[in-house]
Design a protein around this motif. Structure first.
Motif, PDB file in Angstrom:
ATOM      1  N   TYR A 176       0.839  -1.198   0.000  1.00 30.07           N
ATOM      2  CA  TYR A 176       0.000   0.000   0.000  1.00 30.07           C
ATOM      3  C   TYR A 176       0.873   1.248   0.000  1.00 30.07           C
ATOM      4  N   ARG A 177       0.976   1.871  -1.161  1.00 30.47           N
ATOM      5  CA  ARG A 177       1.816   3.058  -1.327  1.00 30.47           C
ATOM      6  C   ARG A 177       1.161   4.321  -0.791  1.00 30.47           C
ATOM      7  N   TYR A 178      -0.147   4.281  -0.662  1.00 32.83           N
ATOM      8  CA  TYR A 178      -0.932   5.476  -0.344  1.00 32.83           C
ATOM      9  C   TYR A 178      -0.451   6.186   0.917  1.00 32.83           C
ATOM     10  N   TYR A 179      -0.097   5.417   1.946  1.00 35.36           N
ATOM     11  CA  TYR A 179       0.235   6.025   3.237  1.00 35.36           C
ATOM     12  C   TYR A 179       1.513   6.850   3.191  1.00 35.36           C
ATOM     13  N   ARG A 180       2.318   6.663   2.177  1.00 35.42           N
ATOM     14  CA  ARG A 180       3.580   7.398   2.073  1.00 35.42           C
ATOM     15  C   ARG A 180       3.372   8.910   2.011  1.00 35.42           C
ATOM     16  N   GLN A 181       2.252   9.338   1.469  1.00 38.32           N
ATOM     17  CA  GLN A 181       2.035  10.779   1.312  1.00 38.32           C
ATOM     18  C   GLN A 181       1.891  11.490   2.656  1.00 38.32           C
ATOM     19  N   PHE A 182       1.620  10.723   3.721  1.00 36.36           N
ATOM     20  CA  PHE A 182       1.450  11.331   5.037  1.00 36.36           C
ATOM     21  C   PHE A 182       2.714  11.239   5.889  1.00 36.36           C
ATOM     22  N   ASP A 183       3.789  10.711   5.320  1.00 37.38           N
ATOM     23  CA  ASP A 183       5.018  10.576   6.098  1.00 37.38           C
ATOM     24  C   ASP A 183       5.438  11.928   6.659  1.00 37.38           C
ATOM     25  N   SER A 184       5.684  11.961   7.935  1.00 37.36           N
ATOM     26  CA  SER A 184       6.152  13.204   8.555  1.00 37.36           C
ATOM     27  C   SER A 184       7.670  13.220   8.550  1.00 37.36           C
ATOM     28  N   ARG A 185       8.211  14.350   8.892  1.00 37.19           N
ATOM     29  CA  ARG A 185       9.667  14.470   8.954  1.00 37.19           C
ATOM     30  C   ARG A 185      10.206  14.134  10.342  1.00 37.19           C
ATOM     31  N   PHE A 197       2.204  -3.893  16.705  1.00 37.43           N
ATOM     32  CA  PHE A 197       1.025  -4.668  16.310  1.00 37.43           C
ATOM     33  C   PHE A 197      -0.006  -3.657  15.846  1.00 37.43           C
ATOM     34  N   PHE A 198      -0.551  -3.863  14.642  1.00 34.94           N
ATOM     35  CA  PHE A 198      -1.462  -2.886  14.060  1.00 34.94           C
ATOM     36  C   PHE A 198      -2.667  -3.599  13.465  1.00 34.94           C
ATOM     37  N   GLY A 199      -3.843  -3.016  13.656  1.00 40.42           N
ATOM     38  CA  GLY A 199      -5.019  -3.536  12.972  1.00 40.42           C
ATOM     39  C   GLY A 199      -6.212  -3.720  13.884  1.00 40.42           C
ATOM     40  N   LEU A 200      -7.340  -4.017  13.261  1.00 40.36           N
ATOM     41  CA  LEU A 200      -8.583  -4.252  13.980  1.00 40.36           C
ATOM     42  C   LEU A 200      -8.392  -5.374  14.999  1.00 40.36           C
ATOM     43  N   ILE A 201      -8.907  -5.157  16.199  1.00 36.89           N
ATOM     44  CA  ILE A 201      -8.725  -6.123  17.274  1.00 36.89           C
ATOM     45  C   ILE A 201      -9.807  -7.201  17.195  1.00 36.89           C
ATOM     46  N   GLN A 262       3.229   6.996  10.122  1.00 46.56           N
ATOM     47  CA  GLN A 262       4.145   7.313  11.211  1.00 46.56           C
ATOM     48  C   GLN A 262       4.369   6.109  12.115  1.00 46.56           C
ATOM     49  N   LEU A 263       3.309   5.352  12.385  1.00 44.67           N
ATOM     50  CA  LEU A 263       3.452   4.161  13.223  1.00 44.67           C
ATOM     51  C   LEU A 263       4.396   3.149  12.586  1.00 44.67           C
ATOM     52  N   ALA A 286       3.735  -3.017   6.119  1.00 48.64           N
ATOM     53  CA  ALA A 286       5.073  -3.179   6.704  1.00 48.64           C
ATOM     54  C   ALA A 286       6.125  -3.261   5.605  1.00 48.64           C
ATOM     55  N   TYR A 287       5.846  -4.038   4.571  1.00 48.09           N
ATOM     56  CA  TYR A 287       6.798  -4.161   3.466  1.00 48.09           C
ATOM     57  C   TYR A 287       6.980  -2.834   2.729  1.00 48.09           C
ATOM     58  N   GLU A 288       5.911  -2.065   2.605  1.00 51.92           N
ATOM     59  CA  GLU A 288       6.043  -0.755   1.956  1.00 51.92           C
ATOM     60  C   GLU A 288       7.053   0.108   2.701  1.00 51.92           C
ATOM     61  N   TYR A 289       7.118  -0.061   4.022  1.00 53.08           N
ATOM     62  CA  TYR A 289       8.081   0.690   4.830  1.00 53.08           C
ATOM     63  C   TYR A 289       9.375  -0.091   5.054  1.00 53.08           C
TER      64      TYR A 289
END
Length: 370
Positions: A176-185, A197-201, A262-263, A286-289
């Motif tokens: 998922y490349r989309y989240y890259r646009q929100f990368d902060s500095r 750990f990320f995602g719906l519980i 960011q996470l 995770a792989y995108e990052y």
């Protein structure tokens, strides 16, 4: 060379249409005309390239959606919208029961359906657990000309359900490349070694097993921190001892898109301790990052992880093995850097949506020729 220039309609009527958008954007880049039909309550035009035509279907609040489902006009308008777009190929990337009554009127089109959850054992929403949902999916499988699954394991699941093999097409799931646009500095805290750990519980996610592994991780690596982020009651899966640790951060809420990147950027390893499952979009983020992963040997997860190279695969319900593999990533910087390089190679050569969609277009063309 991939044939290009067809007209594709992607229909995504349940959940965030990010999956459809990644495919749509790559199909457009390959020279195809692309339309998207998405649920009113989930549309976000920022997902899609501005040259992609987006139409919405009146799936909004649960109450409003239920009322509209009782009206024949709902299905007439949906069918009319599809007929007006008049594509060469209709690809249902996420279905909804509103589609089923109109499917018999779409036989003149090549119809493709992505089946994300063939096992139907890990559905967590109320709708996902209803007989209507089960019937809807089975009907889509029966009328589709082709069914896309992400991995050979999921293909075997559908074959065990008597779906003909020649109707199935296994493709990789892109990142998922989309989240890259929100990368902060904001720089990563180099004093921390963060486990995410990320995602719906949900019960099947194995958060309790991860919780059992946390004390051993902290004992062997004092710099380790844990982030658990996702909607649901996280604390019911964790001991009071773990919840009270300063090094454990819990965000029991839906994480908006602009905070997801960011996470993952702060994470040194992403953990998927699932007890069961088919596949996971979390792994592809995770792989995108370029972040190593530790996953359990369930469903199609092992197909995506090159064990010892892009991460580790451990048995489900084994907190000791989980802790050991996590420590092996975060305690040895050279090993982690080597994994990051391997992930980059894998993404560039296998998990780019542009590469995957070249194969998808070839598949569309084979259906049109057939």
């Amino acid at each position: 060379m991939t044939a290009i220039g067809m007209h594709v309609l992607l229909i995504h009527l349940s959940g965030t249409p990010l999956y459809a958008a990644e495919i749509a954007n790559s199909l457009l880049k390959l020279g195809n005309e692309v339309d998207a039909l998405v649920a009113e309550r989930n549309v976000d035009e920022n997902y899609f390239n501005e040259d992609i035509s987006i139409s919405t279907v009146g799936i909004s609040s649960n109450k409003e959606t239920l009322l509209r489902s009782l009206s024949p006009l709902t299905y007439y308008r949906l069918l009319k919208e599809i007929k007006t777009i008049d594509p060469d190929v209709i690809h249902i990337t996420q279905g909804f029961f509103w589609l089923n009554p109109v499917l018999p009127f779409l036989t003149s089109y090549s119809l493709v359906f992505t089946d994300h959850e063939p096992e139907e054992t890990n559905d967590v929403t109320f709708y996902d657990r209803t007989q209507l949902y089960t019937w809807s999916k089975h009907h889509m499988r029966s009328v589709a000309d082709s069914i896309i699954v992400h991995g050979e394991y999921l293909k075997s699941v559908l074959m065990s359900k008597k779906v003909p093999e020649d109707k199935l097409k296994a493709l990789d799931h892109g990142t998922y490349r989309y989240y890259r646009q929100f990368d902060s500095r904001q720089d990563k805290d180099k004093n921390e070694l963060n486990i995410l750990f990320f995602g719906l519980i949900a019960d099947y996610k194995g958060i309790d097993v991860f919780g059992e592994a946390i004390p051993a991780i902290m004992e062997n690596c004092p710099r380790a921190t844990v982030t658990i982020a996702g909607g649901g009651d996280i604390e019911k899966y964790l001991s009071d001892e773990v919840v009270s640790l300063d090094s454990v951060r819990i965000y029991d809420e839906f994480i908006p898109d602009n905070q997801v990147g960011q996470l993952f950027r702060q994470a040194d390893v992403v953990v998927l301790p699932y007890k069961s499952g088919s596949q996971s979009g979390v792994l592809t983020i995770a792989y995108e990052y370029r972040t190593p992963v530790v996953v359990t040997d369930v469903g199609g997860l092992p197909e995506v992880v090159d064990n010892g190279e892009t991460g580790y695969v451990v048995p489900p319900n084994d907190s000791d093995a989980l802790a050991s593999s996590i420590l092996d990533v975060i305690k040895y910087p050279e090993k982690k850097q080597q994994m990051e390089r391997k992930i980059n190679e894998k993404v560039e050569s296998e998990l780019s949506w542009d590469i995957i969609c070249e194969e998808l277009v070839e598949h569309y063309n084979s259906l049109l020729r057939g």
